[in-house]
Design an enzyme around this catalytic site. Sequence first.
Site: not given
Length: 240
Positions: A88, A177, A179
Amino acid sequence: MNILVFQHLDVEHPGVFRDFWKKAGHDVHTVHFNRDDAIPPLQDFDLLVVLGGPMDVWETEQNPWLVREMSAIRTWVRDLGKPYFGICLGHQLLAQALGGHVGLMKEPEVGLATIHLTEEGQHDPLFSKAPHEMEIFQWHGAEVQTLPEGAVILAANAACPVQAMRVGPHAWGLQYHVEMTDTTVAEWSAIPEYKASMEKALGVERAAGLESTLAPLLPGFNAMAHSLNESLFARLPPNS
């Protein structure tokens, strides 16, 4: 393996990657820029991981540490030639630090989205085991609009043409994303800038249900993160 993490917000941490790194026995040092931490000597580390945050790359007056962070990224990638992995904001900082340009999107991209691997992405070592079309999770209002020298686009969609890129042979950035954990949406929703972008993109009702929408998809996202992590470490020098 010594991993250096650049973090910009307490709740925007490496997430599930922490579990992978702990299990593998890697040493992790985190620079918390929101606490004005100093950057340690870069030569002491093998991998730089740069995470997201609510600030934008051009907001250097409000966040003066962005200047030294981008300088460190430039040194790491261009001068030291070491492996880099950005998510990001970390993806955007990679582009901006190396001479590309990041700007605002027409509309924020928040929630679930579909991306497609480019021809380069299908042959990239990080995505060798990935499907050509993937459902991913987004939360951003800025995008890479001009690639830095030596960069190739690895994944794209109509909303954001640079969803993933590689700069040279060793630096990767993901706009999306991977994670996330089961607390990610709740933690990020508590950040005013994130909540505003979420409600603008999804509407108040859909925004309120995002956590429950994401929950059944987490095992798949965690598997995606694990595959990326394994592929990334397979690319690191054997003496790291």
